[in-house]
Structure formats: C-alpha cells, structure tokens
Design an enzyme around this catalytic site. Structure first.
Site: not given
Ligand code: TEU
Ligand code: CA
Length: 541
Positions: A100, A196, A238, A312-313
């Site tokens: 990542d 990311d 992403e 994970h989000d």
């Molecule tokens: O997530 C980016 C993002 O769009 C986040 O706003 C996510 O979609 C949101 O938290 C959903 O509830 C990336 C990573 O995947 C995330 O874990 C990180 O917190 C974020 O970037 C900052 O690096």
C-alpha cells in the site's frame, strides 16, 4: 485463438489488514510473522496476489495510513528482515505481493514535516501545503482540513487527520523523492502497489479541486515513466472521486497510467446523495445493477475493472449487501455476482468465511474516523442511538475486528486480548470450521476462483444484464466467441419465478444449493448459480 491475458487480469487478490490478521508474538497486534504462518491458508483459497495494507513506520493515528518513514518497518509489525522473509516466502509459494503506497500525505512525525514546521525558510517547507488563512475545505475525518501552527503562524492542509499533512505534489523535489521510495520497494522485489487516494495528488487548493485535480495526469505519467514503465508489476489506484469515464482513461490499456483503479460508484448507493457515508439510504438493486453495467461496459473495451464489495474502510459485504439470516447463502451469492464479472477480484480478509459486522458499545470502537464523526454529529444534535446506527452500518471497525481463525480464546488470532475486541460470533464463524465443511463459504470461494481460471469467457466475455429492471434478481450473461455463461443471484428472502427458458441448454458449473431447472425457473431465497454453454447460442441475439 486464446488472447494473452496479463497475469494481474486473472489474479485473485487477497487484502490483508496486518493489525487484525494474525498475532505471532502475543502482544494482541497482528504482525508479519503471523501473516507468514498463514500463507498456506491463503494459497489454499486460490489467491495469486496479496495486497498488504501499510506496515511502514507510523505513529498509527490512522492505523498506518500515516507514514513517518517509508523505508522502515513499524516494530509492532516486525523487522525489515521479517518483511524480506515474508516477500520471499510469498514468492516461493508462487504468489505475489503488492504494498500500500500512501503518498498523498505523510504522518506529521515524518522527518520532512518535522523540518518543514521549523520555519518558513526551511528547505522542506514547500513539501507541504501552508497558507496564512484557511479556506472552507473540510477534513474527511470531521472538522476543518486546516490546522494552525503557531511556530510559523500559518495553517497547514490535511484532508484526513491533523496528524496526516498533505504533501505538496507541485514541488518537483518532493515528487522525485516519492519516485525513489517507489523504486526502493520495487527493487526489493515487490510486485506492485495499491496507491492510496492517488486521485488527490493532482489537487489545486485555490480552486478547491481536490479529487481528479488539474495536475493528476501529469504526475501519474511522471510516476509511470520513472517507476512503473518496463516492470512486470501491477498497480491499482484508489480513486474515490473519479468518474467512470476518467477511470477508463486512466486504465486505458493502450497507454495505462495505472493497470486498474478502485472506483466507488457502487459503494455510495446506500447513502443519501451528497450527504456522505453516514446518512443512510436503502440500497436499490436496480441502481446497483446499472452502476455495475456502466462500469463493465466503460472499462470493457479499453480499461480493466477491479471487483470489490468490501475492504478495510468498508463494512463487511454480507452485513451490508446480504442477509444475516441467510449468511452462508448470501455470502456465496454476493461473491458469485461480483467475481463473475470482467475484472480482477479483490477479496478482503474474512470475506471468504462470511465474517460479519459488529454492534459494539462506543467505548469499543478505535477508528479515528468513527470517533471524530461521533463527536461531530453529537455536537450537531443527533442522538447517541441515531449516530450508533450509522456506526453499526458504516463504521470501518466493522471490517477491522480480528480475523476469526478458530473457536479458541480470541478466535485464535492471539493468546492475549487483541487491540480491538473479537466479534463474539467467532464461535460459529471461523476459518477452522469452514475448512472442515464441504459446503462452507471458504470452499465455495475456492471453487468459484478455480472455475474463473478455467474459462476465457470470464476474462473477455461481454456483459449484458438480463431483466435489468427486476428489483430482487441480479442476472447477467457473458459471451465470447464460443462460450457463454449465465450468472444468477437473488437478493430476496422469497422464492421468485422467472422465465429463463432460452437458457435451458446451459449446464450448472456452481451454485449455492441444488441447481434449479432453467426450463421453469423458480429461484430460491438468496440463490446463486453459474450456468455455462460451449456453443454460443446467443452472442448476436
Ligand atoms: O481511504 C480513502 C478514503 O476515501 C477514505 O475516505 C475512505 O473511503 C473512508 O474512510 C470510508 O469511510 C484511504 C485508506 O483506504 C484509508 O484507510 C485511510 O484512512 C485514508 O485513505 C487516508 O490515508
Ligand atoms: Ca503481534
């Protein structure tokens, strides 16, 4: 004639959130040696590529998405030697690893920011975004996206937490340093990156164009030129804010800036439009299907899709899109309608055993996004109960509870209390149980992935919704020169009759219960099935 298929197009990708996967040294935190001990389990599922969420040095304000040193491993996960050992063991098992890459921002404890904060004249000052006055941009994690720094009497910009200052990608020296970091890891033998929020690096603060900003293509072209070109790797960006059209431009195989992207159109359909993820709306299946159809068609000709329902989000797929009263069947159904489409499948740890979301007390939640939102919505006057409903539905900790290996204490994740509570349902939902049951979710995923690799129609077959306006059934057909599949998924807890007579010559490759008779199709609750024919009867109908 079989078309050459790039390995990353056929690959099954498995995302590991290291904090929650397996604890090998009994400190309650997942780690690299824990992952290493489970490579056999991952390989057995049919995985080709592991996507490892960040394990770099970090104060863990955002669980590692706040990096303070890209070239060293966070000791809570292990050592650089253990990382190199993991990479080599993954390769020995004929799998690949992508890491990542979080380069829209660093941690505020990164050496660059520590320097930048010292003075306006500091050589690292312009690696970040400083202004005398903030504008009204809000942080994704609640509150303003600006924090005042009294040492230099300016504000710095952070789209995420105040401990995650955004990098100023307009600074050429900074970009050169990022490309060096990318090449450091590629030269170490990893097989690519998940990038990311890479849609944000082209941002322009003054015009407040954050996602898909004016400089995005320039920087992606530079990164491709200095880092990715000529390497046999895989990249997935992403890009939450990107339109479907832009997604097909970025992944255009004639000149791919990235091999594929995570596009989020299908992920925002259960939220009130424009009000963000926490303001809930019931999912409309017809809308869901049409978004997938748009993605399939837009990225079919030139680009390439990534297929995911969770990570994970995001909440757990079966809790969000399935039905917990039909947990096994709906887990299999969701995997079938998703992973039979064109694109690379991304399985999130625990999805393959139907792990579910949680309903914890507020004190049990750990995620900064959730805790900041709770305080923000409480100040706005929402009730505790109302806010908890949103957290149960969309909180990121839903997918961050420890992986459920077996029914021993702490679900076999650790021998001590983990950093976040184990989902109490681990006694009946765990990998050990699934590995033993022939009809388990794990064994269904395994069979689905092996079928996917057998037939070219999965790689290059066209995509056509059948009964697109049906509000409970997700049925589509894929055809190529001489093969055709019919994929059926029911989102209903009722039996549904439907006319599929024209497919009566298709035979069932896989289903989540006794196959149905296509001559007179009565679809059971949460049924799914993949039907196949060699001669292609319908390509031109
Ligand atoms: O997530 C980016 C993002 O769009 C986040 O706003 C996510 O979609 C949101 O938290 C959903 O509830 C990336 C990573 O995947 C995330 O874990 C990180 O917190 C974020 O970037 C900052 O690096
Ligand atoms: Ca550990």
């Amino acid at each position: 004639m079989e078309k050459k298929v790039d390995w990353w197009k056929k690959a099954i990708v498995y995302q590991i959130y290291p904090l929650s996967f397996k604890d090998s040294n009994q400190d309650g935190i997942g780690d690299l040696n824990g992952i290493n001990s489970q490579l056999g389990y991952i390989k057995n599922l049919g995985v080709d590529v592991i996507w490892l969420s960040p394990v770099y040095q970090s104060p863990m304000d955002d669980n590692g998405y706040d990096i303070s040193d890209y070239l060293s491993i966070n000791p809570i996960f292990g050592t650089m030697e253990e990382m190199e050992n993991l990479i080599s063991n993954i390769h020995k098992r004929d799998m690949k690893i992508i890491m990542d890459l979080v380069v829209n921002h660093t941690s505020d404890e990164h050496q660059w920011f520590i320097e930048a904060k010292k003075s306006k004249k500091n050589p690292f000052r312009d690696y970040y975004i400083w202004r005398d006055q903030p504008n009204q941009i809000e942080s994704v994690f609640s509150g303003p996206a600006w924090t005042y720094d009294e040492t230099t009497n300016q504000y710095y910009f952070h789209l995420f937490s105040k401990k995650q200052p955004d990098l100023n990608w307009q600074n050429t020296e900074l970009r050169t340093k990022v490309y060096r970091i990318i090449n450091y890891w590629l030269d170490k033998g990893i097989d690519g990156f998940r990038l990311d929020v890479i849609d944000l690096i082209g941002k322009d603060i003054e015009s407040m164009k954050l996602s898909d900003g004016p400089y995005l293509n320039q920087y992606l072209e530079e990164m491709y030129h200095y880092c990715f070109k000529g390497r046999d790797i895989m990249t997935v960006g992403e890009m939450p804010g990107l339109s479907i059209e832009r997604a097909s431009e970025i992944t255009n195989q004639e000149k791919p800036l990235l091999n594929m992207i995570f596009q989020f159109s299908h992920i925002s359909l259960d939220e009130q439009p424009g009000q963000g993820k926490w303001v809930l709306k019931k999912l409309n299946l017809v809308e869901f299907k049409s978004v997938f159809e748009k993605l399939q068609k837009a990225l079919f000709e030139k680009g390439w899709n990534s297929l995911f329902l969770t990570n994970h989000d995001q909440p757990r797929a079966v809790s969000r899109f399935g039905n917990l009263s039909y947990r096994k069947k709906s887990s299999k159904m969701l995997a079938t309608i998703l992973y039979c489409m064109q694109g690379t499948p991304y399985v999130y740890q625990g999805e393959e055993i139907g792990m579910t979301g949680v309903k914890y007390k507020l004190s049990q939640y750990k995620d900064i996004e959730t805790l900041n939102m709770y305080n923000e919505y409480l100040k706005k006057g929402l009730s505790h109960e109302k806010i908890m409903e949103s957290i149960y539905a969309k909180g990121r900790d839903n997918s961050r509870t420890p992986f459920q290996w077996d029914d021993t204490a702490y679900a076999g994740f650790s021998k001590v209390e983990p950093w976040i509570d184990v989902n109490p349902n681990y006694l009946e939902i765990n990998a050990k149980k699934d590995l033993k049951e022939d009809d388990s979710i794990f064994n269904y995923f395994k069979e689905l992935f092996s079928i996917r690799k057998k037939y070219q129609v999965f790689d290059y077959g066209s995509f056509e919704l059948i009964y697109p306006d049906h509000s409970q059934l997700f049925i589509y057909q894929r055809t190529n020169q001489n093969e055709s599949i019919l994929v059926i998924g029911s989102f209903s807890d009722k039996e549904i009759e439907v006319d599929l007579l024209k497919y009566e010559k298709y035979h069932c490759l896989l289903s989540n219960e006794d196959t149905i008779n296509l001559k007179h199709a009565v679809i059971p609750p949460y049924y799914c099935g993949i039907y196949y024919t060699k001669e292609n009867h319908y390509a031109n109908h």
